[in-house]
Scaffold this motif. Structure first.
Motif, short mmCIF file in Angstrom:
data_model
loop_
_atom_site.label_atom_id
_atom_site.label_comp_id
_atom_site.label_asym_id
_atom_site.label_seq_id
_atom_site.Cartn_x
_atom_site.Cartn_y
_atom_site.Cartn_z
N ALA A 176 -3.71 4.37 5.81
CA ALA A 176 -3.02 5.40 6.76
C ALA A 176 -2.52 4.51 8.23
O ALA A 176 -1.28 5.25 8.88
CB ALA A 176 -3.80 6.43 7.08
N LYS A 177 -3.58 3.55 8.07
CA LYS A 177 -2.39 2.41 9.30
C LYS A 177 -1.69 1.27 9.36
O LYS A 177 -0.63 1.43 9.36
CB LYS A 177 -4.04 1.63 9.89
CG LYS A 177 -4.73 2.06 10.10
CD LYS A 177 -6.49 1.22 10.73
CE LYS A 177 -7.62 1.85 10.98
NZ LYS A 177 -8.08 1.31 10.92
N LYS A 178 -1.35 1.38 7.72
CA LYS A 178 -0.77 0.36 7.73
C LYS A 178 0.92 1.07 7.41
O LYS A 178 2.05 0.61 7.43
CB LYS A 178 -0.78 -0.34 6.31
CG LYS A 178 -0.38 -1.10 5.66
CD LYS A 178 -0.53 -2.28 4.43
CE LYS A 178 -2.05 -2.87 4.16
NZ LYS A 178 -1.61 -3.78 4.74
N LEU A 184 -11.43 -4.39 -0.89
CA LEU A 184 -12.36 -5.74 -1.24
C LEU A 184 -13.70 -5.93 -0.24
O LEU A 184 -14.73 -5.34 -0.53
CB LEU A 184 -12.14 -6.40 -1.61
CG LEU A 184 -11.24 -6.06 -3.07
CD1 LEU A 184 -9.81 -6.66 -4.03
CD2 LEU A 184 -12.63 -5.28 -4.63
N ALA A 185 -12.64 -6.14 0.75
CA ALA A 185 -13.59 -6.92 1.76
C ALA A 185 -14.48 -5.54 2.68
O ALA A 185 -16.04 -6.30 2.70
CB ALA A 185 -12.97 -7.57 3.11
N TYR A 204 1.44 -14.94 -9.51
CA TYR A 204 0.75 -13.99 -10.63
C TYR A 204 0.53 -12.59 -9.32
O TYR A 204 -0.88 -12.59 -8.70
CB TYR A 204 -0.61 -14.64 -10.65
CG TYR A 204 -0.27 -15.40 -11.73
CD1 TYR A 204 -0.38 -17.35 -11.46
CD2 TYR A 204 -0.41 -15.80 -13.03
CE1 TYR A 204 -0.41 -17.90 -12.57
CE2 TYR A 204 0.02 -16.57 -14.07
CZ TYR A 204 0.10 -18.07 -13.41
OH TYR A 204 0.12 -18.94 -14.42
N PRO A 205 1.43 -11.67 -8.97
CA PRO A 205 1.25 -10.88 -8.20
C PRO A 205 0.15 -10.37 -9.56
O PRO A 205 -0.87 -10.29 -9.98
CB PRO A 205 2.64 -9.65 -9.31
CG PRO A 205 2.80 -10.72 -10.10
CD PRO A 205 2.14 -11.45 -10.32
N GLY A 206 -1.09 -9.44 -7.92
CA GLY A 206 -2.48 -8.81 -8.18
C GLY A 206 -2.83 -9.19 -7.04
O GLY A 206 -2.55 -10.44 -6.65
N VAL A 243 0.89 -4.76 -0.38
CA VAL A 243 -0.13 -3.79 -1.69
C VAL A 243 -1.33 -4.53 -1.71
O VAL A 243 -2.56 -3.91 -1.77
CB VAL A 243 0.43 -3.15 -2.13
CG1 VAL A 243 -0.74 -2.55 -3.79
CG2 VAL A 243 1.65 -2.32 -2.59
N GLU A 244 -0.99 -5.73 -2.01
CA GLU A 244 -2.24 -6.90 -2.11
C GLU A 244 -3.04 -7.05 -0.87
O GLU A 244 -4.03 -6.56 -0.92
CB GLU A 244 -1.12 -8.28 -2.50
CG GLU A 244 -0.64 -7.81 -4.15
CD GLU A 244 -0.18 -9.37 -4.40
OE1 GLU A 244 0.23 -9.54 -6.09
OE2 GLU A 244 0.29 -9.84 -3.43
N ASP A 245 -2.25 -7.12 0.29
CA ASP A 245 -3.28 -6.82 1.97
C ASP A 245 -4.40 -5.32 1.61
O ASP A 245 -5.19 -6.00 1.87
CB ASP A 245 -2.61 -6.91 3.05
CG ASP A 245 -1.47 -8.28 2.44
OD1 ASP A 245 -0.57 -8.35 3.42
OD2 ASP A 245 -1.95 -9.21 2.44
N LEU A 246 -3.74 -4.32 1.25
CA LEU A 246 -4.34 -3.44 1.25
C LEU A 246 -5.59 -3.36 0.65
O LEU A 246 -7.13 -3.07 0.92
CB LEU A 246 -3.58 -1.61 0.78
CG LEU A 246 -4.00 -1.02 0.65
CD1 LEU A 246 -4.61 -0.37 1.95
CD2 LEU A 246 -3.58 0.27 -0.22
#
Ligand code: SF4
Length: 571
Positions: A213-215, A120-121, A134-136, A112-115
Motif C-alpha cells: 500500500a505504501k509502495k 522477509l525482513a 536471476y530474477p527472484g 516487486v523483489e524489494d517488496l
C-alpha cells in the motif's frame, strides 16, 4: 460512511484459487480495469511454464503427484505453486510508463523483489537480496550457497502489469524436487520454515499488504479478504446438511417472549430474541398478491408443460408482477441441487437424471406465452461430467429456434470453473450471461460454501472475454457493510460486468442464515448510484429486486449505456 481514497491499491486476499481462475481475473483487470490491484492468494498444486518454459525441466508426470501444468505468458521458465506459498499478482498502472521496454520491466521486477525482501525482513529473515541475471529473491545471495525463497515473473505491457511473485512460507518442498525450478540447475530453493522462521500466511499477507500500500498506493488502499476460518461452525444448519428448518411465518408480538424453540447453534436467549425480532419484515418488504389473468394463464401453461420455475421454487416476492408482464425464469436440470447455500430454499436430495425433453418443452412454453424475454436458470449439478453445460446450451438453441424474437438470459452455476464447460454455454451466445456472486468476499464461505469469490469473478471475466453482456447479483442483509458493497461493486465493474442486481435477503427457514439487517429503500437507491458512478452500465437495486427482476429492461438499458459509453470513448 464509504471511504474512497485517490488511486488506492485494492488489496484482495482470495484464499485458495485455481491457477486458471486467478489468471482469468488477472486478465480481466489487466485488459478492462483502470484501478490498481494486488491479488493475494494460494494455488492448489500446479507447475507453470513461462514464455521460455522448457517442459524437460519437469522431471515427473505431474498428475502422479496431483499437480496441474499450465502454460502462461509471464517471463521465465518452470516454477511450482502450491499450498503454503503466498502468491501476489499486482495489476498496476506504472506512472509515466507507456511502453514496457526492458528498462521499465527490470525496474518493475526490482520493485516487486524489494517488496518481498522487505516483507522477509519484517518476518525476521534479514539476509535476503537479489542476484543479477536471476530474477527472484534469494537467501544469502552473496554466499556460496544462495537459496531461492521467492520466484518473480511479470508481464508489463502498455504501462500495466500482471503476474507477480510467489513467496515460499511453508509449502511442501518435495514438489520443487520434481522440477528444475526456473531452469536453474546449480542453485537450491528454500522457504521461511526451512530457514527456521515460523510465520503464518495471515502474518505474511498483513505485512505484504501494508508495504505494498505504501509502495504502490501512496498509503491509500482498500482491503477485502475472504474468510480465513474454514470451520463448519460458521455454516447454517442447512449448509451443514440438516435440511430446511421451520418455515418463518410473519412474526406476532407474542413470539418475542422466547416461547419459540430456535434450533441454531449455541446462541444466547438474547441472540435468539434478536433473530426473531429481525425476522419481522419491514413494511417495504410486504407485497400485494395480484393474481391477474396473465398470471393465471402463465401458471396454467407452466403446469401443462410440467416445467419448474424459480419464481415458485424460491417463493419469489415478484412473481405476480413478473408473470403479469410475461417474464418468467425457468429452472432447468431439475429441482435438486448438489450444493446447499445458506440462503437458498432448494431440495438437496440426490439429483435425478437429466430430462432430455426439457429443452423442447421450455422452448414450447416460451412460444405459448409469447415471451419477449426468457430467463433460464439452473441448480448446481456437480454430479454431471459437464455440470449441465451441454443441456443449458441445448435449451438456448431450442428456445432460439422456436422463438427467434425472444431474448435469452441464462443464470448459471460456476460449473466448477471448468473453462471448456463454460465455453460450451458461452458458445450458444446467450443475450445475457448471468452468474451470481451473491455476497461480499468475507461472507462467501458462510453464504455459499461450495462456491468462491475468485471463482465467480473468473466465470464473469471469461464471459466478458467472449463479448457477452454479463450480469451478476448481490443479496444484502447477511452482514455486509456499506464499504464492502462499494468494493465488491468496484471489483464487478473492473472485470467488466454490465448489469448488477441488488436485493434484500429473505430468510426461507430457521435452518437458513438469519437476516442481519433490513436495508432501506433509500439505501438501495444509494447502491444504484454508487454502482453506476463506478461505471457499471446498469444497476437494478431495490428491496424486492431479484436476479431476473426487470431483466428485459435491464438488458436494454445496459446495452444502450454500454454503446453510448463506447461512442463517447470513440470506439
Ligand atoms: S447453487 Fe444455486 S440452487 Fe444450489 S443451493 Fe446454491 S443458490 Fe441454491
Amino acid at each position: 460512511m464509504i471511504e474512497t481514497a485517490p488511486n488506492p491499491l485494492n488489496i484482495r486476499w482470495l484464499g485458495k484459487v485455481s491457477y486458471n481462475d486467478a489468471l482469468a481475473v488477472q486478465k480481466a483487470l489487466f485488459n478492462r480495469g483502470s484501478e490498481n490491484y494486488l491479488l493475494l492468494l494460494e494455488h492448489p498444486h500446479v507447475f507453470t511454464l513461462g514464455v521460455r518454459g522448457d517442459t524437460s525441466n519437469i522431471l515427473v508426470n505431474p498428475s502422479d503427484i496431483g499437480a496441474d501444468v499450465v502454460k502462461t505468458n509471464r517471463g521465465g521458465d518452470v516454477t511450482y505453486h502450491g499450498p503454503g506459498q503466498l502468491v501476489g499478482y499486482p495489476i498496476l498502472n506504472l506512472a509515466g510508463k507507456r511502453g514496457g521496454g526492458m528498462a521499465d520491466t527490470v525496474a518493475y521486477v526490482h520493485s516487486v523483489e524489494d517488496l518481498v525482501i522487505e516483507t522477509l525482513a519484517h518476518l525476521g529473515l534479514t539476509n535476503c537480496g537479489r542476484i543479477d541475471q536471476y530474477p527472484g529473491v534469494w537467501v544469502d545471495p552473496n554466499s556460496a550457497n544462495p537459496r531461492k525463497i521467492a520466484a518473480v515473473g511479470v508481464r508489463l505491457t502498455r504501462g500495466r502489469t500482471m503476474h507477480g511473485f510467489a513467496l515460499n512460507i511453508e509449502p511442501d518442498m518435495t514438489y520443487f524436487d520434481s522440477i528444475i525450478p526456473c531452469g536453474i540447475t546449480d542453485k537450491s530453493v528454500t522457504s521461511l520454515s526451512r530457514e527456521g522462521i515460523d510465520a503464518s500466511m495471515a502474518e505474511a499477507v498483513a505485512i505484504v499488504s501494508e508495504l505494498a500500500a505504501k509502495k504502490w498506493g501512496k498509503g491509500n488502499f482498500s482491503r477485502m479478504d475472504v474468510s480465513w476460518r474454514t470451520s463448519q461452525s460458521e455454516l447454517s444448519p442447512f449448509s451443514k446438511g440438516e435440511g430446511p428448518g421451520e418455515v418463518l411465518k410473519p412474526v406476532e408480538e407474542s413470539a418475542l417472549n422466547t416461547s419459540q424453540p430456535v434450533t441454531i447453534g449455541r446462541k444466547s436467549k438474547k441472540q435468539k430474541r434478536a433473530e426473531i425480532a429481525i425476522g419481522k419484515k419491514p413494511e417495504w418488504m410486504r407485497i400485494k398478491a395480484n393474481m391477474g389473468s396473465e398470471y393465471r394463464e402463465l401458471k396454467k401453461s407452466i403446469r401443462s408443460l410440467e416445467l419448474t420455475t424459480v419464481c415458485e421454487e424460491a417463493g419469489c416476492p415478484n412473481i405476480f408482477e413478473c408473470w403479469g408482464q410475461g417474464t418468467a425464469t425457468f429452472m432447468a436440470l431439475g429441482e435438486r441441487c448438489t450444493r446447499a447455500c445458506g440462503f437458498c430454499l432448494v431440495d438437496t436430495r440426490k439429483p435425478q437424471a437429466i430430462d432430455h425433453d426439457e429443452p423442447r418443452r421450455i422452448a414450447k412454453a416460451v412460444n405459448q406465452m409469447n415471451l419477449e424475454y426468457a430467463v433460464i436458470t439452473m441448480v448446481a449439478r456437480d454430479d454431471l461430467k459437464d455440470g449441465g453445460a451441454n443441456h443449458i446450451r441445448e435449451i438456448i438453441n431450442e428456445v432460439r429456434y422456436l422463438n427467434p424474437q425472444t431474448s435469452v438470459e441464462v443464470l448459471i452455476s460456476d460449473l466448477k470453473g471448468n473453462a471448456d464447460d463454460l465455453q460450451t454455454v458461452f458458445s450458444a451466445n446467450p443475450d445475457v450471461m448471468n452468474h451470481n456472486i451473491e455476497t461480499v468476499p468475507r461472507l462467501q464461505r458462510q453464504v455459499r460454501p461450495s462456491a468462491g469469490y475468485a471463482r465467480s469473478l473468473a466465470v464473469l471475466s471469461q464471459a466478458k472475454d467472449e463479448g457477452l453482456v454479463v450480469k451478476s447479483s448481490i443479496m444484502v442483509g447477511l452482514g455486509e457493510t456499506e464499504q464492502e458493497m462499494f468494493e465488491t461493486l468496484k471489483d464487478l465493474k473492473e472485470i467488466g460486468v454490465d448489469i448488477v442486481t441488488i436485493g434484500q435477503y429473505l430468510r426461507p427457514t430457521m435452518n437458513h442464515l438469519p437476516v442481519q439487517r433490513w436495508w432501506t429503500p433509500e439505501e438501495f437507491k444509494e447502491f444504484k448510484k454508487i454502482g453506476e458512478a463506478l461505471g457499471i452500465p446498469h444497476v437494478e437495486s431495490s428491496p424486492l429486486t431479484r436476479s431476473s427482476y426487470h431483466a428485459k429492461e435491464a438488458e436494454t438499458l445496459a446495452k444502450n449505456k454500454a454503446s453510448s459509453l463506447a461512442s463517447s470513448r470513440g470506439r
